[in-house]
Design a protein around this motif. Structure first.
Motif, short mmCIF file in Angstrom:
data_model
loop_
_atom_site.label_atom_id
_atom_site.label_comp_id
_atom_site.label_asym_id
_atom_site.label_seq_id
_atom_site.Cartn_x
_atom_site.Cartn_y
_atom_site.Cartn_z
N GLN A 337 -2.12 -7.13 -2.08
CA GLN A 337 -1.60 -6.25 -1.03
C GLN A 337 -1.13 -7.05 0.18
OE1 GLN A 337 -4.90 -3.62 -0.13
NE2 GLN A 337 -4.66 -2.45 -2.02
N ASP A 378 3.12 -3.41 0.82
CA ASP A 378 3.46 -3.90 -0.51
C ASP A 378 2.18 -4.03 -1.32
OD1 ASP A 378 6.28 -4.29 -0.05
OD2 ASP A 378 5.77 -6.05 1.14
N SER A 379 2.20 -3.52 -2.53
CA SER A 379 0.96 -3.55 -3.31
C SER A 379 1.24 -3.51 -4.80
CB SER A 379 0.06 -2.37 -2.93
OG SER A 379 0.64 -1.15 -3.35
N ARG A 380 0.27 -4.03 -5.53
CA ARG A 380 0.20 -3.88 -6.97
C ARG A 380 -1.25 -4.04 -7.37
NH1 ARG A 380 3.08 -9.44 -9.24
NH2 ARG A 380 1.94 -10.92 -7.91
N MET A 416 5.61 -5.42 -7.66
CA MET A 416 5.17 -4.88 -6.37
C MET A 416 5.87 -3.54 -6.10
SD MET A 416 3.03 -6.51 -4.24
CE MET A 416 2.34 -8.13 -3.86
N THR A 417 5.15 -2.63 -5.48
CA THR A 417 5.75 -1.41 -4.97
C THR A 417 5.68 -1.45 -3.45
OG1 THR A 417 3.65 -0.19 -5.07
CG2 THR A 417 5.09 -0.09 -7.00
N ARG A 418 6.69 -0.89 -2.79
CA ARG A 418 6.75 -0.92 -1.32
C ARG A 418 6.74 0.49 -0.78
NH1 ARG A 418 10.42 -4.91 2.24
NH2 ARG A 418 8.60 -6.17 1.67
N THR A 419 5.90 0.71 0.24
CA THR A 419 5.83 1.99 0.94
C THR A 419 6.15 1.77 2.40
OG1 THR A 419 4.11 2.76 -0.59
CG2 THR A 419 4.40 3.99 1.46
N GLY A 455 8.48 7.18 3.48
CA GLY A 455 9.63 7.18 2.58
C GLY A 455 10.74 8.04 3.16
#
Length: 708
Positions: A337, A378-380, A416-419, A455
Motif C-alpha cells: 500500500q 494505491d494498493s494490492r 495495483m489499484t488506485r483510489t 472516484g
C-alpha cells in the motif's frame, strides 16, 4: 545599589519556574559581602499548571471559560520523557488508547488532530504524532463543531508547535536505553536583530520494538523565522518528518474471550522485510496583527505533503494446524500500500474587544477557515491459505513462527489499484463573549459547507452548529460553568449512493455540560469537576427491509442514538513549593439508546461501545530535593475493563512509571522507567483475527541535556 547574588543553579530554577530561558542567568557572581542572597523557595511551582487556554479561539483564563480543555505543558512532557502522543493519554481524563493515533474520548472513537488550530496532520494513515517540536498539547472536550467544523463529539487534539521568540536559547540532548535505543536532538533559538528571530531543531531516535523483527527510526527537522515589523508579526515554519518502522503495520496479539493472550506479546505477524515508512513535509505561515486598539487579527496558511508506504502481512484468521483442538496459527494476507495526501488549510480570526462600562467587557470573534485534501491510495493484496501454497503468503505459527520463509518476491501479486478521494471543508463563524461583573456569557454560531469525492462520485452539503456557555465567578478563585454545544460529521461518501437510500444528512451530536473550577491558594491548586451528557444521532444502519426499492442494492436508514454520560475530575497542584502533582479521573457510560434492532452502529458491542472504559485514572507526582538538584517523579495509569470490536474482554490494567531528574546549572539528566513492574497487559482490543494491542513492557532510558 543593591546587588542580588543568585548562583547558577538558582538562576536555572527561577528561569524554569518563570518560563524564561536559561540564557537569562547572570554572567558574573558578585562577592558575598556585596550582595543579599535570594533564597529560591521551590522548583516545582507552576510546572504543570496552565494559566491560559487557546483552543477556544478566544484566549482565556481557564476560570473564565465554559469550555473543558486539558493542557499538557512542555515541562510535563519533558518530565515524563514523552516521545509521542500515546505517552500523554494518562494525563487527560476520559481519553484512552484505541489504535495507532486514534483514541476513545468520552466514549466515542476520535481521530481529529489539529496543529496550531488547523487541520493538516503530517502523520498520514497509521503513524503516531511525535512531540519533539511541540510546545504544549491541548485537548478540547466535547462537540467542537462551532469552533472547528466537522468532527466526532468526543473532542479533538490541538498541538501547539514551537515558534521563534526574541530570547536566545539552545540545547543539545543525547539518550540511551534498553532495546538498543539511542538518539539525540539539538535546538537553537536566537534573535537576529532588526525585528528578526529564528529557531532550528533536529531530532533522531532509533529503537527496537519488543515485538520480534520490529523497530522504529525517527528523524525530524524543524525550522522557523519570525519578523516583527511593528503592528504585525509574520512567522514562517518548515518541518520535515521521516519515520521508518520495521516489520510494521503492527496489529495485536490474538486473545481468548476472557482477554488472555494466546501467545507471547513478542509475536509479530509481519516478516522481517515488512515496513511502514512515512515522509512528510509541512510549510506554515502565520500573520498576527493589532491594526487598531482593541482589535487583533491573525491568519494562518498550512500546507502538508505526506507519503506513507507499507508492506505487511495481515492476520486473516486463526486455525488449528495439527488437529489437537488448539488454535495455533493464522492465515496471512500480504498488503502492498501507498497513501499520499496533499492538504491545504487556511484560517483567519478577527477579535474586537471593548470595555462597555465599569464592569462590562465585550469580545467578538469573527472567523473563517477552509481545508482541502486530496488523497491517492494505491494498493494490492494477496491472501494465503491455511497451508503452504506456492505463490501465496505462508501461514504463521503462534508458538513457533518461522520468519523469512515467506518471500513477497515469489508471490503472484495482482496489479495495483488506485483510489482517488478528496475533501473540501469551509466554515464561517461568529462568537460573542460578554462579561458583566462576575458573569461571563458566550454564544456562537457557525455555517459549514462540505464536499466529498471518491472516484467519479461526489456529494456536497452544509450544516450549522451552535455553542452557548455561561460562567459565574463565585470568587476570584472559584467559578461555576455550563455549556451547550453541537457537532456534525458528514456521512461516508460510500454511503451516499441514491440506490442505497442516500444521500443522507450528517450525523449530529450535542452536549450539555456543567461543573466547577478552582484556582485556590493563589492559583496553586487548579481543578475542574465536570458532569456531561453527549448525544450522537442520525447514525446509518442497515434497512431491515433489505432492498425495498428493488434496485439490487440494499438500503441504509439514518436512525439511532448513542448517549454518553459521565463525570471527570482534573487537577494540578503545588502541594508545597517543592512538591507538585496531577490527577485525572473519569467515569463514562456510553450506550446505544435508540436503534432499529438490526445492524448496530459502528464500534458498538451489544449496547456498549468498543474500547470505552467506564473508569480511567491517571496521576503524576514530582518532589524536588533542593540542595542536590534532584527530583523524583512517579505516576500511574489505570483503565478499567473494555470490550473489543468483536466483544472479547479486554482486561483492566494498572501500570506505573517513574523518573529521576537531576539539574545543575546548564545540565539536566533524566532517567525514565515506563511500566516499572513490567506488567503484561492489553491497552485496547480490536477484532478477533488480529487480537488485542499489547501494552509496552518495561523500558528504561537515560537522557542528558545541556542548555545555553
Amino acid at each position: 545599589m543593591r546587588i542580588v547574588r543568585i548562583n547558577a543553579r538558582k538562576a536555572a530554577l527561577i528561569a524554569l519556574c518563570s518560563g524564561a530561558p536559561l540564557a537569562a542567568q547572570p554572567a558574573e557572581t558578585p562577592a558575598p559581602d556585596e550582595a543579599d542572597e535570594i533564597i529560591v523557595t521551590g522548583r516545582a511551582s507552576r510546572l504543570y499548571r496552565a494559566n491560559e487556554i487557546s483552543s477556544g479561539k478566544l484566549p482565556a483564563d481557564p476560570l473564565a471559560s465554559p469550555l473543558v480543555i486539558n493542557v499538557i505543558t512542555e515541562q510535563l512532557i519533558a518530565d515524563q520523557g514523552a516521545r509521542d502522543a500515546q505517552d500523554l493519554y494518562r494525563n487527560i481524563p476520559g481519553v484512552s488508547f484505541f489504535s495507532y493515533a486514534g483514541v476513545t474520548a468520552r466514549g466515542f472513537r476520535q481521530e481529529e488532530i489539529f496543529y496550531d488550530g488547523l487541520r493538516g496532520d503530517p502523520y498520514a494513515g497509521f503513524s503516531v504524532p511525535q512531540l519533539f517540536n511541540i510546545e504544549r498539547v491541548e485537548f478540547l472536550k466535547g462537540p467542537a463543531g462551532m469552533l472547528y467544523g466537522p468532527g466526532a463529539p468526543g473532542g479533538l487534539f490541538n498541538y501547539i508547535t514551537r515558534k521563534p521568540t526574541d530570547r536566545f536559547f539552545a540545547r543539545v540532548s543525547g539518550s540511551l536505553g534498553n532495546r538498543d535505543r539511542y538518539g539525540g536532538s539539538a535546538e537553537i533559538n536566537a534573535p537576529l536583530g532588526a525585528g528578526f528571530a529564528a529557531r532550528a531543531g533536529v531530532f533522531f531516535e532509533d529503537q527496537d520494538s519488543f515485538r520480534v523483527n520490529a523497530g522504529s527510526q525517527t528523524f525530524i527537522a524543524d525550522g522557523g523565522l519570525r519578523y516583527d515589523f511593528g503592528p504585525a508579526q509574520l512567522t514562517l515554519q518548515a518541518n520535515h518528518y521521516d519515520q521508518d518502522l520495521a516489520a510494521n503495520r503492527l496489529r495485536g496479539i490474538p486473545a481468548d474471550n476472557d482477554g488472555n493472550f494466546l501467545t507471547t506479546i513478542r509475536w509479530n505477524h509481519n516478516e522481517p522485510g515488512d515496513f511502514l515508512n512515512l515522509r512528510s513535509d509541512v510549510l506554515q505561515a502565520r500573520l498576527e496583527a493589532q491594526p487598531v486598539q482593541g482589535v487583533t487579527f491573525d491568519a494562518t496558511l498550512r500546507y502538508n505533503d505526506a507519503l506513507e508506504t507499507q508492506n505487511y502481512h495481515e492476520p486473516q484468521g486463526l486455525f488449528d494446524s495439527d488437529g489437537d483442538g488448539v488454535l495455533d496459527a493464522t492465515i496471512r494476507e500480504f498488503r502492498d500500500q501507498a497513501r499520499n495526501q496533499e492538504t491545504w488549510s487556511f484560517g483567519t480570526n478577527l477579535v474586537w474587544t471593548a470595555e462597555l462600562g465599569a464592569n462590562v467587557r465585550n469580545r467578538v470573534l469573527v472567523g473563517y477557515d477552509r481545508y482541502t485534501a486530496d488523497f491517492v491510495f494505491d494498493s494490492r493484496q494477496l491472501r494465503g491459505r491455511n497451508r503452504v501454497t506456492p505463490g501465496l503468503p505462508d501461514p504463521l505459527s503462534l508458538f513457533d513462527p518461522q520468519y523469512g520463509q515467506s518471500d513477497p518476491a515469489t508471490y503472484n501479486l495482482p496489479a495495483m489499484t488506485r483510489t482517488l478521494t478528496g475533501q473540501r471543508r469551509e466554515g464561517f463563524y461568529v462568537l460573542d463573549e460578554i462579561t458583566v461583573g462576575p458573569v461571563i456569557g458566550v454564544i456562537g454560531m457557525r455555517h459549514d459547507r462540505f464536499r466529498d469525492r471518491s472516484g467519479t462520485t461526489s456529494f456536497s452539503g452544509s450544516d450549522e452548529t451552535l455553542r452557548a456557555g455561561l460562567v459565574y465567578r463565585v470568587t476570584p478563585e472559584i467559578s461555576l460553568f455550563g455549556q451547550y454545544a453541537q457537532s456534525f460529521e458528514p456521512q461516508a461518501i460510500a454511503s451516499q449512493n441514491p440506490l442505497a437510500g442516500g444521500p443522507f444528512a450528517p450525523t449530529s451530536g450535542d452536549i450539555f455540560e456543567g461543573g466547577v473550577r478552582t484556582g485556590l491558594w493563589g492559583g496553586r491548586l487548579q481543578s475542574t469537576l465536570a458532569v456531561y451528557q453527549i448525544r450522537r444521532r442520525n447514525i446509518l444502519q442497515a434497512d431491515p427491509r433489505g432492498d425495498p426499492g428493488g434496485d439490487g442494492v440494499n438500503d441504509f436508514v439514518a436512525f439511532g442514538e448513542v448517549t454518553s454520560k459521565g463525570f471527570e475530575l482534573d487537577l494540578a497542584a503545588d502541594i508545597t513549593p517543592d512538591w507538585v502533582t496531577t490527577l485525572a479521573y473519569a467515569y463514562n457510560d456510553t450506550r446505544i439508546t435508540e436503534t432499529l434492532g438490526t445492524t448496530p452502529p459502528t464500534n458498538s458491542v451489544g449496547d456498549r461501545f468498543a474500547n470505552a472504559p467506564r473508569h480511567k485514572l491517571g496521576f503524576w507526582t514530582r518532589y524536588q530535593f533542593r540542595e542536590p538538584g534532584i527530583a523524583i517523579a512517579f505516576g500511574g495509569d489505570h483503565v478499567s475493563e473494555q470490550l473489543s470490536l468483536d466483544g472479547q474482554r479486554v482486561r483492566p490494567y494498572m501500570v506505573f512509571d517513574a523518573s529521576l531528574i537531576w539539574e545543575r546549572g546548564p545540565w539536566r539528566a533524566l532517567v525514565r522507567v515506563d511500566n516499572l513492574f513490567d506488567k503484561t497487559y492489553a491497552a485496547s482490543g480490536f477484532i478477533t483475527r488480529s487480537g488485542h494491542f499489547p501494552g509496552e513492557p518495561r523500558t528504561v532510558f537515560l537522557e542528558v541535556t545541556h542548555r545555553w
